[in-house]
Design an enzyme around this catalytic site. Structure first.
Site, PDB file in Angstrom:
ATOM      1  N   CYS A  43     -10.004  -5.223   0.046  1.00  0.00           N
ATOM      2  CA  CYS A  43     -11.183  -4.361   0.140  1.00  0.00           C
ATOM      3  C   CYS A  43     -12.097  -4.620  -1.071  1.00  0.00           C
ATOM      4  CB  CYS A  43     -10.770  -2.888   0.207  1.00  0.00           C
ATOM      5  SG  CYS A  43     -10.151  -2.221  -1.360  1.00  0.00           S
TER       6      CYS A  43
ATOM      7  N   GLU B 156      -2.934  -4.673  -3.291  1.00  0.00           N
ATOM      8  CA  GLU B 156      -3.392  -5.493  -4.415  1.00  0.00           C
ATOM      9  C   GLU B 156      -3.362  -4.699  -5.717  1.00  0.00           C
ATOM     10  OE1 GLU B 156      -5.617  -6.736  -0.660  1.00  0.00           O
ATOM     11  OE2 GLU B 156      -4.998  -4.864  -1.589  1.00  0.00           O
TER      12      GLU B 156
ATOM     13  N   ASN C  39       0.849  -1.188   0.000  1.00  0.00           N
ATOM     14  CA  ASN C  39       0.000   0.000   0.000  1.00  0.00           C
ATOM     15  C   ASN C  39       0.885   1.238   0.000  1.00  0.00           C
ATOM     16  OD1 ASN C  39       0.554  -0.875   2.747  1.00  0.00           O
ATOM     17  ND2 ASN C  39      -1.007   0.511   3.507  1.00  0.00           N
ATOM     18  N   ILE C  40       0.421   2.249  -0.711  1.00  0.00           N
ATOM     19  CA  ILE C  40       1.155   3.502  -0.859  1.00  0.00           C
ATOM     20  C   ILE C  40       0.177   4.637  -0.595  1.00  0.00           C
ATOM     21  CG2 ILE C  40       2.529   4.959  -2.401  1.00  0.00           C
ATOM     22  CD1 ILE C  40       3.054   2.352  -4.063  1.00  0.00           C
TER      23      ILE C  40
END
Length: 131
Positions: free
Chosen positions: A86, A55, A42-43
């Site tokens: 999510c 993802e 995640n960024i």
């Protein structure tokens, strides 16, 4: 296929997460039908929550490497065992998964549970089916 290599790719990606706002690092890894592994983290950015999920980043790497169909997915979060993608990422993944794709839910030590992707997102939006 060896799930340990897939998990390690997700775990290594999680260690590179840029999550200064949520402090919730996540890593994901995808294995294509050909055996290629693509990972992402995640960024986040200051316009939180407008960052990228792990993802999504992994899918971007897969597409840039030539694409393919996803046969396996591993997701790991430092602070939540068995984290699920999510809803938005489930739809993104649904565009690329094989009919029998497997989702590996992990904790920081490895794979804890494996489920068919179709059971966690059984009715993805499918534009082609609506034409």
């Amino acid at each position: 296929m060896d799930t340990e290599a897939l998990f390690q790719a997700a775990r290594n990606a999680m260690d590179r997460a840029y999550a200064p706002y949520s402090r919730f690092p996540v890593g994901a890894a995808l294995r294509t039908e050909t055996g290629a592994i693509h990972a992402g983290c995640n960024i986040e950015n200051a316009s939180y929550p407008e960052g990228w999920c792990a993802e999504t980043t992994a899918l971007g790497h897969m597409i840039m490497a030539g694409g393919g169909k996803v046969a396996e997915i591993a997701v790991v979060a430092e602070k939540m065992p068995k984290i699920m993608p999510c809803g938005g990422c489930r739809q993104r993944l649904a565009e690329f998964v094989t009919a029998d794709a497997r989702l590996h839910l992990c904790d920081i030590g490895g794979v804890v549970e494996t489920v068919p992707f179709a059971t966690v997102f059984p009715r993805a939006f499918d534009l082609e089916a609506n034409r």
